[in-house]
Scaffold this motif. Sequence first.
Motif: not given
Length: 87
Positions: A48-53, A74-79
Motif C-alpha cells: 500500500l505504501d507504494m501507492f499512498r503518495r 482495485i488499484v491502478a497506476r499510470v507510469k
Amino acid sequence: MTEDVVIYRQAVEADFPVVASMYARLDQLLRQHTYTFPAVENVGELWLDMFRRTLGRFSVLYVAEYQGEVVGFIVARVKRVRNTWAG
C-alpha cells in the motif's frame, strides 16, 4: 424489501488497513500457486505504501463495499516508461 447492492467507491484513509489485510491474504494465496518473490513482513502495508503518495494523482484505489463492509479492491497506476521500452 431491501436490495443487496455492491457499492464501488474511491478508497479513503479509513479503508487502508482492510485493503492492506486483503493484499496480505492475496500474497499468501499466490504463494500456494508458484509465486516466488521473497516473503516480507507487513507485505500489505508495504504494498500500500507504494501507492499512498501518488493516490489521486498518478494512481487510484477503489473499494467494493457490501452491506457496509469492504469486500474487494482495485488499484491502478499510470507510469511513464522510456520510449525504447514502449516497443
